[in-house]
Scaffold this motif. Structure first.
Motif, PDB file in Angstrom:
ATOM      1  N   LYS A 185       8.580   4.339  11.682  1.00 15.30           N
ATOM      2  CA  LYS A 185       8.600   4.507  10.422  1.00 15.30           C
ATOM      3  C   LYS A 185       9.580   3.762   9.233  1.00 15.30           C
ATOM      4  N   ALA A 186      10.832   3.930   9.960  1.00 14.85           N
ATOM      5  CA  ALA A 186      11.731   2.837   9.467  1.00 14.85           C
ATOM      6  C   ALA A 186      11.512   1.595   9.479  1.00 14.85           C
ATOM      7  N   LEU A 187      10.985   1.337  10.868  1.00 18.35           N
ATOM      8  CA  LEU A 187      11.003  -0.156  11.367  1.00 18.35           C
ATOM      9  C   LEU A 187       9.873  -0.653  10.329  1.00 18.35           C
ATOM     10  N   GLU A 188       8.619   0.629  10.180  1.00 17.10           N
ATOM     11  CA  GLU A 188       7.560  -0.227   9.288  1.00 17.10           C
ATOM     12  C   GLU A 188       7.183  -0.993   8.085  1.00 17.10           C
ATOM     13  N   GLU A 189       9.054   0.542   7.327  1.00 21.78           N
ATOM     14  CA  GLU A 189       9.303  -0.019   6.162  1.00 21.78           C
ATOM     15  C   GLU A 189      10.836  -1.218   6.091  1.00 21.78           C
ATOM     16  N   ARG A 190      10.993  -1.617   6.667  1.00 21.93           N
ATOM     17  CA  ARG A 190      11.479  -2.921   6.969  1.00 21.93           C
ATOM     18  C   ARG A 190      11.139  -3.896   7.333  1.00 21.93           C
ATOM     19  N   ALA A 191       9.563  -3.771   7.882  1.00 24.22           N
ATOM     20  CA  ALA A 191       8.412  -5.026   7.788  1.00 24.22           C
ATOM     21  C   ALA A 191       8.393  -5.161   6.913  1.00 24.22           C
ATOM     22  N   THR A 192       7.094  -4.263   6.085  1.00 21.79           N
ATOM     23  CA  THR A 192       6.994  -4.153   4.864  1.00 21.79           C
ATOM     24  C   THR A 192       8.120  -4.636   3.928  1.00 21.79           C
ATOM     25  N   ALA A 193       8.797  -4.544   3.617  1.00 27.21           N
ATOM     26  CA  ALA A 193      10.282  -5.099   3.011  1.00 27.21           C
ATOM     27  C   ALA A 193      10.061  -6.283   3.215  1.00 27.21           C
ATOM     28  N   GLY A 194      10.369  -6.786   5.140  1.00 27.35           N
ATOM     29  CA  GLY A 194      10.940  -8.108   4.913  1.00 27.35           C
ATOM     30  C   GLY A 194       9.606  -9.617   4.445  1.00 27.35           C
ATOM     31  N   TYR A 195       8.190  -8.915   4.383  1.00 30.17           N
ATOM     32  CA  TYR A 195       7.490  -9.482   3.581  1.00 30.17           C
ATOM     33  C   TYR A 195       7.017 -10.148   2.330  1.00 30.17           C
ATOM     34  N   TYR A 230       1.242  -1.535   0.294  1.00 27.27           N
ATOM     35  CA  TYR A 230       0.090  -0.038   0.334  1.00 27.27           C
ATOM     36  C   TYR A 230       0.906   1.292   0.033  1.00 27.27           C
ATOM     37  N   ALA A 231       1.882   1.359   0.625  1.00 27.92           N
ATOM     38  CA  ALA A 231       2.759   2.284   1.081  1.00 27.92           C
ATOM     39  C   ALA A 231       3.790   3.089  -0.506  1.00 27.92           C
ATOM     40  N   GLU A 232       4.191   1.574  -1.124  1.00 32.23           N
ATOM     41  CA  GLU A 232       4.823   2.081  -2.344  1.00 32.23           C
ATOM     42  C   GLU A 232       3.964   2.352  -3.565  1.00 32.23           C
ATOM     43  N   SER A 233       2.263   1.773  -3.469  1.00 29.77           N
ATOM     44  CA  SER A 233       1.923   2.256  -4.954  1.00 29.77           C
ATOM     45  C   SER A 233       1.211   3.802  -4.259  1.00 29.77           C
ATOM     46  N   ALA A 234       1.357   4.194  -3.398  1.00 30.12           N
ATOM     47  CA  ALA A 234       1.061   5.664  -3.333  1.00 30.12           C
ATOM     48  C   ALA A 234       1.164   6.627  -4.545  1.00 30.12           C
ATOM     49  N   GLU A 235       0.571   7.903  -4.506  1.00 31.97           N
ATOM     50  CA  GLU A 235       1.941   8.173  -5.108  1.00 31.97           C
ATOM     51  C   GLU A 235       2.463   9.082  -4.861  1.00 31.97           C
ATOM     52  N   ARG A 236       4.524   9.980  -5.517  1.00 30.65           N
ATOM     53  CA  ARG A 236       5.138  10.440  -4.766  1.00 30.65           C
ATOM     54  C   ARG A 236       5.644  11.242  -5.744  1.00 30.65           C
ATOM     55  N   ALA A 269      17.289   9.640  15.533  1.00 31.53           N
ATOM     56  CA  ALA A 269      16.457  10.272  14.870  1.00 31.53           C
ATOM     57  C   ALA A 269      15.324  10.872  15.697  1.00 31.53           C
ATOM     58  N   GLU A 270      14.048  11.056  15.866  1.00 37.15           N
ATOM     59  CA  GLU A 270      13.238  10.426  16.269  1.00 37.15           C
ATOM     60  C   GLU A 270      12.149   9.955  16.720  1.00 37.15           C
ATOM     61  N   THR A 271      11.368   9.841  17.574  1.00 35.87           N
ATOM     62  CA  THR A 271      11.017   8.757  17.187  1.00 35.87           C
ATOM     63  C   THR A 271       9.947   8.248  16.539  1.00 35.87           C
ATOM     64  N   TRP A 272       8.915   9.185  15.626  1.00 35.83           N
ATOM     65  CA  TRP A 272       8.242   8.591  14.956  1.00 35.83           C
ATOM     66  C   TRP A 272       8.923   8.213  13.568  1.00 35.83           C
TER      67      TRP A 272
END
Length: 356
Positions: free
Chosen positions: A264-274, A191-197, A257-260
């Motif tokens: 965000k980095a951990l979420e990106e890691r998890a998405t990439a891992g799956y 979902y994150a990769e398919s968003a416009e950017r 880095a800030e907590t958020w």
């Protein structure tokens, strides 16, 4: 000209006089007007408008442009269709009033006639970016050469270093910071990769055109054309994609880095891992099938008498096969494979003779 970046923002509030002067500067390529009230000019800090002795004036900075357009309104303006000027999605009432008040957008009907904001909810009316709004976000006023190669709504290939090319849909023109808004496409995107950017314009390349094949052997002698299917990605291409995903999984985080940002980095890691786990399973199955059934062995060959004579001269060991050379070629064996088979049979026969 100083460029507004999507990471810049301000919490300071402009006075009406400061906003009026700085909006007028947007119309003059960022230069503060010399005839403005001196007291207002003195109250505009250097962080908003920096003095340029060489040019002989003061020019808006990224922070100054950020003060004129909070992040949400800037993003809305930057996503406007550069050809029609339409602003995307639904605009909040307060944002609409602020954009129209500052002359960054205008409410128009289907024929382009300006309307009062009270007609916002009438069918067919929509907000469109103005010339001042384009200047604020760094959008070209006229179509650049980029628009000829990549028109709005066309398809292109987004190529990043170390990753395979990915198809994207073009949503705009390059802004002043060199980025273009695109919409990635693909069945395996999260979902994150398919968003416009926004992506750098230099990473966009023309999409390959499918070759056209003319079919002439019809019974009614009619000539028709058909489009070949897009070739499937090879194992080498998929391997490059897997390497990119693996790099994203093990990408280090900044301790300060800030907590958020860390979340965000951990979420990106998890998405990439799956995604890495799923795609590696498919890659392993495809590679295993490819190893067990080499495509070259399934191709039959029709060798002429001249070709057989040339192979016998090049590989004398094939003389032992006699007329079976043509038969084995029809079964898919290459001459070098036949020669290897003959050598192995001779070696086995010699080994048996030596033992007896």
């Amino acid at each position: 000209m100083s460029v507004f970046t999507t990471t810049a923002y301000t919490t300071d509030k402009l006075t009406l006089g400061q906003r009026r002067v700085m909006l007028a500067a947007v119309d003059e390529d960022g230069r503060l007007p010399d005839g403005a009230n001196q007291r207002v000019l003195n109250n505009i800090s250097e962080s908003w408008a920096r003095t340029d002795p060489a040019a002989g004036g003061r020019f808006l900075t990224a922070e100054g442009r950020a003060a004129l357009a909070p992040l949400g309104r800037f993003s809305l303006l930057a996503r406007a269709n550069p050809e029609t000027g339409h602003l995307p999605g639904t605009t909040g009432h307060s944002d609409m009033l602020a954009l129209v008040r500052d002359g960054l957008a205008v409410l128009q009907d289907n024929e382009g006639r300006p309307l009062p904001v009270t007609d916002r909810w009438e069918r067919g009316n929509s907000l469109r970016i103005t010339e001042r709004g384009r200047r604020l976000v760094g959008m070209p006023l006229t179509a650049p050469p980029f628009a000829e190669r990549h028109p709005v709504s066309s398809w292109a290939m987004w190529k990043r270093e170390g990753e395979p090319a990915r198809p994207v849909q073009i949503l705009g023109w390059p802004l002043a910071d060199g980025t273009v808004r695109v919409l990635p496409s693909g069945t395996r995107l999260s979902y994150a990769e398919s968003a416009e950017r926004p992506v750098p314009a230099e990473q966009l390349h023309p999409a390959p055109q499918a070759p056209m094949t003319t079919v002439t052997n019809r019974s009614d002698d009619r000539r028709k054309t058909m489009t070949d299917r897009t070739p499937e990605p090879t194992l080498d291409d998929e391997l490059e994609a897997l390497r990119g995903l693996a790099a994203a999984v093990v990408k280090s985080m900044t301790p300060s880095a800030e907590t958020w940002e860390q979340v965000k980095a951990l979420e990106e890691r998890a998405t990439a891992g799956y995604e890495l786990a799923e795609r590696f399973t498919e890659f392993d199955q495809q590679a295993t099938a490819d190893r067990r059934a080499p495509k070259a062995w399934g191709i039959s060959r029709e060798l002429s008498e001249e070709q057989i004579a040339a192979e016998l001269e090049k590989r004398p060991e094939l003389q032992a096969l006699g007329g079976f050379v043509a038969t084995l070629a029809q079964l898919g064996m290459a001459p070098w494979q036949m020669a290897n088979m003959v050598r192995k049979v001779k070696a086995y026969h010699e080994a048996c003779t030596a033992e007896s």
